[in-house]
Design a protein around this motif. Structure first.
Motif, PDB file in Angstrom:
ATOM      1  N   VAL A 214       0.840  -1.193   0.000  1.00 61.00           N
ATOM      2  CA  VAL A 214       0.000   0.000   0.000  1.00 61.00           C
ATOM      3  C   VAL A 214       0.881   1.252   0.000  1.00 61.00           C
ATOM      4  O   VAL A 214       0.618   2.218  -0.722  1.00 61.00           O
ATOM      5  N   THR A 215       1.947   1.211   0.794  1.00 64.49           N
ATOM      6  CA  THR A 215       2.898   2.326   0.815  1.00 64.49           C
ATOM      7  C   THR A 215       3.531   2.530  -0.557  1.00 64.49           C
ATOM      8  O   THR A 215       3.646   3.661  -1.051  1.00 64.49           O
ATOM      9  N   ARG A 216       3.919   1.434  -1.191  1.00 65.93           N
ATOM     10  CA  ARG A 216       4.544   1.520  -2.514  1.00 65.93           C
ATOM     11  C   ARG A 216       3.578   2.134  -3.518  1.00 65.93           C
ATOM     12  O   ARG A 216       3.956   3.033  -4.286  1.00 65.93           O
ATOM     13  N   LEU A 217       2.350   1.662  -3.537  1.00 65.43           N
ATOM     14  CA  LEU A 217       1.375   2.182  -4.489  1.00 65.43           C
ATOM     15  C   LEU A 217       1.102   3.666  -4.241  1.00 65.43           C
ATOM     16  O   LEU A 217       0.999   4.465  -5.189  1.00 65.43           O
TER      17      LEU A 217
ATOM     18  N   GLU B 258      -3.023   6.627   6.798  1.00 64.42           N
ATOM     19  CA  GLU B 258      -1.647   6.609   7.303  1.00 64.42           C
ATOM     20  C   GLU B 258      -0.643   7.018   6.235  1.00 64.42           C
ATOM     21  O   GLU B 258       0.448   7.505   6.563  1.00 64.42           O
ATOM     22  N   GLU B 259      -1.004   6.822   4.966  1.00 72.00           N
ATOM     23  CA  GLU B 259      -0.123   7.219   3.864  1.00 72.00           C
ATOM     24  C   GLU B 259      -0.272   8.691   3.509  1.00 72.00           C
ATOM     25  O   GLU B 259       0.334   9.164   2.546  1.00 72.00           O
ATOM     26  N   GLY B 260      -1.087   9.411   4.265  1.00 71.29           N
ATOM     27  CA  GLY B 260      -1.256  10.834   4.025  1.00 71.29           C
ATOM     28  C   GLY B 260      -2.274  11.175   2.961  1.00 71.29           C
ATOM     29  O   GLY B 260      -2.345  12.332   2.520  1.00 71.29           O
ATOM     30  N   LEU B 261      -3.085  10.186   2.531  1.00 74.77           N
ATOM     31  CA  LEU B 261      -4.081  10.462   1.506  1.00 74.77           C
ATOM     32  C   LEU B 261      -5.278  11.186   2.120  1.00 74.77           C
ATOM     33  O   LEU B 261      -5.575  11.048   3.313  1.00 74.77           O
ATOM     34  N   ARG B 262      -5.969  11.936   1.290  1.00 77.35           N
ATOM     35  CA  ARG B 262      -7.135  12.710   1.715  1.00 77.35           C
ATOM     36  C   ARG B 262      -8.403  12.136   1.084  1.00 77.35           C
ATOM     37  O   ARG B 262      -8.344  11.306   0.192  1.00 77.35           O
ATOM     38  N   ASP B 263      -9.535  12.631   1.545  1.00 80.22           N
ATOM     39  CA  ASP B 263     -10.838  12.206   1.010  1.00 80.22           C
ATOM     40  C   ASP B 263     -10.982  10.688   1.034  1.00 80.22           C
ATOM     41  O   ASP B 263     -11.529  10.077   0.098  1.00 80.22           O
TER      42      ASP B 263
ATOM     43  N   LEU C  83     -14.894  -5.040  -0.643  1.00 82.03           N
ATOM     44  CA  LEU C  83     -14.683  -3.747  -0.015  1.00 82.03           C
ATOM     45  C   LEU C  83     -13.773  -2.919  -0.904  1.00 82.03           C
ATOM     46  O   LEU C  83     -12.687  -3.366  -1.275  1.00 82.03           O
ATOM     47  N   MET C  84     -14.221  -1.734  -1.248  1.00 85.34           N
ATOM     48  CA  MET C  84     -13.414  -0.791  -2.025  1.00 85.34           C
ATOM     49  C   MET C  84     -13.088   0.389  -1.126  1.00 85.34           C
ATOM     50  O   MET C  84     -13.979   0.966  -0.492  1.00 85.34           O
ATOM     51  N   ALA C  85     -11.809   0.733  -1.066  1.00 83.17           N
ATOM     52  CA  ALA C  85     -11.355   1.894  -0.297  1.00 83.17           C
ATOM     53  C   ALA C  85     -10.543   2.781  -1.222  1.00 83.17           C
ATOM     54  O   ALA C  85      -9.815   2.291  -2.092  1.00 83.17           O
ATOM     55  N   TRP C  86     -10.655   4.085  -1.023  1.00 81.46           N
ATOM     56  CA  TRP C  86      -9.953   5.009  -1.908  1.00 81.46           C
ATOM     57  C   TRP C  86      -9.489   6.249  -1.150  1.00 81.46           C
ATOM     58  O   TRP C  86     -10.027   6.605  -0.100  1.00 81.46           O
ATOM     59  N   GLY C  87      -8.465   6.865  -1.694  1.00 80.98           N
ATOM     60  CA  GLY C  87      -7.943   8.101  -1.127  1.00 80.98           C
ATOM     61  C   GLY C  87      -7.177   8.860  -2.186  1.00 80.98           C
ATOM     62  O   GLY C  87      -6.733   8.291  -3.196  1.00 80.98           O
ATOM     63  N   ARG C  88      -7.006  10.157  -1.959  1.00 74.39           N
ATOM     64  CA  ARG C  88      -6.386  11.052  -2.947  1.00 74.39           C
ATOM     65  C   ARG C  88      -5.101  11.672  -2.398  1.00 74.39           C
ATOM     66  O   ARG C  88      -5.062  12.114  -1.249  1.00 74.39           O
ATOM     67  N   ARG C  89      -4.058  11.665  -3.232  1.00 78.07           N
ATOM     68  CA  ARG C  89      -2.807  12.332  -2.859  1.00 78.07           C
ATOM     69  C   ARG C  89      -3.001  13.835  -2.895  1.00 78.07           C
ATOM     70  O   ARG C  89      -3.461  14.380  -3.896  1.00 78.07           O
TER      71      ARG C  89
END
Length: 266
Positions: free
Chosen positions: A130-133, A192-197, A259-265
């Motif tokens: 997840v961190t790599r992606l 935790e990866e700092g993604l938003r939304d 389960l689908m999870a999403w976040g934005r850089r």
């Protein structure tokens, strides 16, 4: 347990042969059910026309094709350990990478959208991946992860369907390290990866007699039969009964959800 490979194997190399004449059909049966869910979510997030997209675990290319033809991607990178199923997908904007997501030297570039479906659940290093992606995201880019979550009926733990499904998860865990226990934590991982939304949804497609999802499980269990029996949870009679349930008009089971999870850089 005896006769099962160690848990450091790769998905499919011990349980499913990529060259099996029905492997593409098995994958596509699931795609018929899950692609509308996936593309609906991607459409809602609004992948930018002209953006670069990474499809991890590209399979037979159904989502990659949608990104090219419907979402207007400038480039789609299709990544998979076995890219044989992508032979029918030809587009100058498509770049195919035959590699393992875990390969240390892998550097596909950066992207406005990264999507991985039914991939990380099979890889013991999922948290690191997840961190790599997330690091491959461009500013404003979306990371979308989809994996299976079981929603078993607590009032029925002994049906042939439930026993066979449980045996399948045990066999997958023992052979290739599949683990669905962390999937509900995906939104936390993204945060935790700092993604938003960051957000998530759980979708349980209907399991109907002889429908695409029932055909997917039927083919999967038939191909996994030796590994299922090795778990000690089921024998051939139980598996046959479970397969008959999938084709019966009395079928009334809730299949695994996605389960689908999403976040934005930022």
């Amino acid at each position: 347990m005896t006769g099962l490979p160690a848990s450091d194997g790769h998905y499919g190399e011990d349980l499913f042969e990529p060259e099996h004449p029905q492997e593409s059909e098995r994958i596509d049966a699931a795609a018929l059910i899950y692609d509308p869910v996936t593309t609906g979510r991607l459409r809602a997030l609004g992948p930018r026309p002209g953006g670069r997209c990474l499809e991890v675990g590209a399979g037979t290319g159904t989502v990659a094709r949608w990104l090219l033809q419907e979402a207007g991607a400038a480039e789609v990178v299709a990544l998979d350990r076995d890219t044989g199923g992508l032979g029918g997908l030809t587009d100058p904007r498509l770049r195919v990478i035959t590699a393992d997501l875990r390969d240390e030297g892998l550097d596909p570039g950066t992207f406005d959208l990264i999507h991985a479906r039914f991939v990380l659940m099979h890889l013991p290093e999922r948290r690191r991946l997840v961190t790599r992606l997330a690091r491959w995201l461009n500013p404003g880019g979306w990371l979308v992860l989809g994996d299976a979550v079981e929603v078993p009926n607590p009032l029925d733990t002994s049906s042939a369907y439930r026993r066979t499904m449980d045996a399948m998860w045990q066999a997958l865990r023992s052979t290739i390290g599949t683990d669905t226990s962390q999937i509900p934590a995906y939104p936390h991982f993204l945060r935790e990866e700092g993604l938003r939304d960051v957000a998530a949804e759980l979708v349980c497609p209907p399991l109907v007699p002889d429908g695409p999802l029932a055909r997917f499980w039927s083919e999967t269990w038939n191909r996994m039969r030796p590994a299922l029996e090795e778990t000690g949870r089921v024998d051939s009679t139980v598996i046959d009964e479970a397969l008959a349930q999938l084709a019966s008009p009395t079928l009334a089971e809730l299949g695994p959800g996605m389960l689908m999870a999403w976040g934005r850089r930022p």
